[in-house]
Design a protein around this motif. Structure first.
Motif, PDB file in Angstrom:
ATOM      1  N   ASP A  25       0.815  -1.220   0.000  1.00 33.97           N
ATOM      2  CA  ASP A  25       0.000   0.000   0.000  1.00 33.97           C
ATOM      3  C   ASP A  25       0.852   1.275   0.000  1.00 33.97           C
ATOM      4  N   TYR A  26       2.101   1.126  -0.393  1.00 33.51           N
ATOM      5  CA  TYR A  26       3.010   2.276  -0.434  1.00 33.51           C
ATOM      6  C   TYR A  26       2.497   3.349  -1.388  1.00 33.51           C
ATOM      7  N   LYS A  27       2.523   4.591  -0.945  1.00 39.27           N
ATOM      8  CA  LYS A  27       2.129   5.740  -1.765  1.00 39.27           C
ATOM      9  C   LYS A  27       3.363   6.595  -2.038  1.00 39.27           C
ATOM     10  N   GLU A  28       3.716   6.687  -3.290  1.00 41.45           N
ATOM     11  CA  GLU A  28       4.909   7.444  -3.651  1.00 41.45           C
ATOM     12  C   GLU A  28       4.657   8.936  -3.504  1.00 41.45           C
ATOM     13  N   PRO A  29       5.576   9.675  -2.872  1.00 37.90           N
ATOM     14  CA  PRO A  29       5.405  11.133  -2.743  1.00 37.90           C
ATOM     15  C   PRO A  29       5.233  11.790  -4.105  1.00 37.90           C
ATOM     16  N   LEU A  30       4.244  12.640  -4.217  1.00 34.97           N
ATOM     17  CA  LEU A  30       3.953  13.270  -5.511  1.00 34.97           C
ATOM     18  C   LEU A  30       5.108  14.122  -6.017  1.00 34.97           C
ATOM     19  N   GLU A  31       5.873  14.685  -5.078  1.00 34.38           N
ATOM     20  CA  GLU A  31       6.964  15.564  -5.504  1.00 34.38           C
ATOM     21  C   GLU A  31       8.128  14.797  -6.118  1.00 34.38           C
ATOM     22  N   ASP A  32       8.096  13.475  -6.029  1.00 40.18           N
ATOM     23  CA  ASP A  32       9.194  12.679  -6.590  1.00 40.18           C
ATOM     24  C   ASP A  32       9.118  12.561  -8.101  1.00 40.18           C
ATOM     25  N   LYS A  33       7.966  12.957  -8.683  1.00 33.01           N
ATOM     26  CA  LYS A  33       7.809  12.848 -10.126  1.00 33.01           C
ATOM     27  C   LYS A  33       7.164  14.101 -10.693  1.00 33.01           C
ATOM     28  N   THR A  34       7.462  14.346 -11.951  1.00 34.85           N
ATOM     29  CA  THR A  34       6.830  15.472 -12.630  1.00 34.85           C
ATOM     30  C   THR A  34       5.397  15.096 -12.982  1.00 34.85           C
ATOM     31  N   GLU A  35       4.593  16.103 -13.305  1.00 36.81           N
ATOM     32  CA  GLU A  35       3.205  15.839 -13.692  1.00 36.81           C
ATOM     33  C   GLU A  35       3.146  14.952 -14.933  1.00 36.81           C
ATOM     34  N   GLN A  36       4.091  15.152 -15.842  1.00 39.23           N
ATOM     35  CA  GLN A  36       4.123  14.355 -17.063  1.00 39.23           C
ATOM     36  C   GLN A  36       4.442  12.894 -16.756  1.00 39.23           C
ATOM     37  N   GLU A  37       5.400  12.675 -15.859  1.00 44.67           N
ATOM     38  CA  GLU A  37       5.749  11.306 -15.463  1.00 44.67           C
ATOM     39  C   GLU A  37       4.583  10.626 -14.773  1.00 44.67           C
ATOM     40  N   LEU A  38       3.915  11.351 -13.899  1.00 42.40           N
ATOM     41  CA  LEU A  38       2.765  10.798 -13.179  1.00 42.40           C
ATOM     42  C   LEU A  38       1.638  10.441 -14.142  1.00 42.40           C
ATOM     43  N   ALA A  39       1.385  11.311 -15.101  1.00 40.21           N
ATOM     44  CA  ALA A  39       0.311  11.070 -16.060  1.00 40.21           C
ATOM     45  C   ALA A  39       0.597   9.840 -16.909  1.00 40.21           C
ATOM     46  N   LYS A  40       1.841   9.706 -17.370  1.00 40.92           N
ATOM     47  CA  LYS A  40       2.209   8.557 -18.195  1.00 40.92           C
ATOM     48  C   LYS A  40       2.119   7.268 -17.388  1.00 40.92           C
ATOM     49  N   GLU A  41       2.618   7.316 -16.155  1.00 40.25           N
ATOM     50  CA  GLU A  41       2.568   6.120 -15.313  1.00 40.25           C
ATOM     51  C   GLU A  41       1.136   5.694 -15.038  1.00 40.25           C
ATOM     52  N   THR A  42       0.293   6.642 -14.692  1.00 42.51           N
ATOM     53  CA  THR A  42      -1.107   6.338 -14.409  1.00 42.51           C
ATOM     54  C   THR A  42      -1.785   5.703 -15.617  1.00 42.51           C
ATOM     55  N   GLU A  43      -1.508   6.244 -16.788  1.00 42.45           N
ATOM     56  CA  GLU A  43      -2.107   5.732 -18.016  1.00 42.45           C
ATOM     57  C   GLU A  43      -1.685   4.284 -18.277  1.00 42.45           C
ATOM     58  N   ILE A  44      -0.379   4.010 -18.161  1.00 37.70           N
ATOM     59  CA  ILE A  44       0.126   2.670 -18.454  1.00 37.70           C
ATOM     60  C   ILE A  44      -0.339   1.658 -17.409  1.00 37.70           C
ATOM     61  N   ILE A  45      -0.267   2.036 -16.150  1.00 39.75           N
ATOM     62  CA  ILE A  45      -0.701   1.119 -15.091  1.00 39.75           C
ATOM     63  C   ILE A  45      -2.182   0.794 -15.243  1.00 39.75           C
ATOM     64  N   ASP A  46      -2.977   1.793 -15.542  1.00 38.87           N
ATOM     65  CA  ASP A  46      -4.416   1.561 -15.734  1.00 38.87           C
ATOM     66  C   ASP A  46      -4.671   0.611 -16.907  1.00 38.87           C
ATOM     67  N   LYS A  47      -3.913   0.782 -17.986  1.00 39.76           N
ATOM     68  CA  LYS A  47      -4.085  -0.088 -19.150  1.00 39.76           C
ATOM     69  C   LYS A  47      -3.673  -1.526 -18.841  1.00 39.76           C
ATOM     70  N   LEU A  48      -2.608  -1.675 -18.083  1.00 37.16           N
ATOM     71  CA  LEU A  48      -2.156  -3.009 -17.712  1.00 37.16           C
ATOM     72  C   LEU A  48      -3.159  -3.692 -16.779  1.00 37.16           C
ATOM     73  N   ILE A  49      -3.687  -2.948 -15.837  1.00 33.67           N
ATOM     74  CA  ILE A  49      -4.701  -3.509 -14.944  1.00 33.67           C
ATOM     75  C   ILE A  49      -5.939  -3.919 -15.733  1.00 33.67           C
ATOM     76  N   LYS A  50      -6.324  -3.090 -16.690  1.00 34.17           N
ATOM     77  CA  LYS A  50      -7.475  -3.433 -17.528  1.00 34.17           C
ATOM     78  C   LYS A  50      -7.213  -4.709 -18.313  1.00 34.17           C
ATOM     79  N   LEU A  51      -5.976  -4.865 -18.817  1.00 35.64           N
ATOM     80  CA  LEU A  51      -5.613  -6.074 -19.538  1.00 35.64           C
ATOM     81  C   LEU A  51      -5.836  -7.303 -18.662  1.00 35.64           C
TER      82      LEU A  51
END
Length: 378
Positions: free
Chosen positions: A45-71
């Protein structure tokens, strides 16, 4: 870059030596180490600090993780479409794999490219091959560390194609690998997948190695959870949802039972290596030991690497021939690889056919007869 369907290339001890000394061997091993280190001291349940990534990195990660979970959610639906239909016939008395698994596998095979295409259409012939082979063997209805390795190859391909990157590794393990594990538990329990090989994955688990390798990293530097904690049922019950290693122990505790389904078997009896490992001084020792053991017992074992698939992303060493000529000491088996008759093949993928402990556990529940006295691992 052109892509090709990955195929087997390693057949002999000479081939294996070339593989062990190859760049591809080191790339896979280093990738696994990086994934392991990405979850160092981090619970599920680890939550990564938001400041560790740029908004662009966060957006890309969220998109890919969501797609993989959907798969993987779609794969779960495919499993649901193939129920067991022979509960009341003779096959139910067997402790071996359920044939409906083959229907699931066929369905998955027919749809695998379509499932992956929303994530990436590039290199799909290679990513789809590795992902499909991550779920076991259709013919033998079994699963083992070689199939598990295919899942790492799938992730490696996504990394090579820049679909994922090192900033996503933590989420890849804590969200995607754990999702993969949950699906494998469903498949193992529903279709009674047999362990690939004659004695499970080197005494850790009938099927898996990597959850112990990754899970040990999560527990490094934990203030009070120690290696010996795996013997404490209350701790396992409380923390199995938070730590991958403990989930494995929890799962083993559920299926390794005696004829009395309420009586749990000793860890020392059914998983002696896990019992031995629990005496380590700390989790870091286990973390490092798991990498060493994986390198020797999985990546360097001919019975496993004979099934390793090479394509254009995971390249076969140049000096391994594409075609092998049989000699008097070799024979080609129905699994598609060459056995050396001189070498003892105990524990290989074509070794003694044995049922899973899951099959034993589930069949005991189904039979539920007071006079039912079969040994759970017969």
């Amino acid at each position: 870059m052109s892509f090709i369907k990955p195929v087997r290339r390693v057949y002999t001890q000479e081939d294996l030596s070339k593989w062990i000394n190859s760049n591809t061997f080191n790339e896979i091993l280093n990738f696994i180490c990086d994934l392991q280190n990405s979850i160092l001291s981090k619970s599920n349940d680890y939550k990564e600090p938001l400041e560790d990534k740029t908004e662009q990195e966060l957006a890309k990660e969220t998109e890919i993780i969501d797609k993989l979970i959907k798969l993987f959610n779609e794969i779960e639906k495919i499993i649901e479409n193939h129920p067991i239909t022979n509960e009341n016939n003779q096959n139910n008395k067997s402790r071996f794999g359920k044939i409906e698994f083959r229907d699931f596998y066929n369905d998955l095979s027919n749809n695998i490219e379509a499932l992956i295409s929303p994530i990436s259409k590039i290199g799909i012939i290679e990513t789809s091959t590795y992902l499909l082979n991550s779920f076991g063997d259709q013919t033998r209805i079994d699963y083992g560390s070689g199939h598990e390795l295919n899942f790492i190859c799938f992730l490696y391909c996504l990394n090579n194609l820049q679909i994922i990157n090192s900033t996503m590794y933590t989420s890849i393990i804590l969200k995607i690998f754990t999702k993969y594990m949950s699906i494998m538990r469903i498949l193992q329990k529903k279709y009674w997948l047999e362990p690939a090989g004659s004695h499970g994955v080197w005494g850790l688990d009938d099927y898996h190695f990597l959850p112990f390798l990754f899970g040990s990293s999560q527990l490094v530097n934990h203030p009070y959870l120690k290696p010996k904690s795996i013997h404490n049922d209350e701790i396992i019950d409380q923390f199995h949802m938070q730590y991958i290693y403990f989930e494995c122990i929890y799962f083993l505790n559920q299926i390794k039972i005696t004829n009395n389904s309420n009586e749990k078997l000793s860890l020392r009896w059914h998983s002696p290596m896990l019992d031995d490992i629990s005496s380590a001084k700390n989790w870091n020792k286990i973390k490092e030991g798991m990498i060493k053991m994986y390198k020797v017992e999985v990546l360097s074992k001919l019975p496993i690497i004979q099934h390793f698939l090479f394509g254009s992303i995971l390249k076969c060493p140049d000096d391994i021939p594409e075609v092998h000529n049989n000699n008097n000491n070799q024979s080609t088996s129905d699994c598609g690889h060459v056995h050396n008759e001189v070498i003892n093949t105990w524990g290989d993928c074509c070794g003694i056919k044995i049922p899973s402990a899951i099959a034993a556990s589930e069949s005991l529940k189904l039979q539920n007869q007071s006079n039912y006295k079969q040994i759970p691992f017969d």
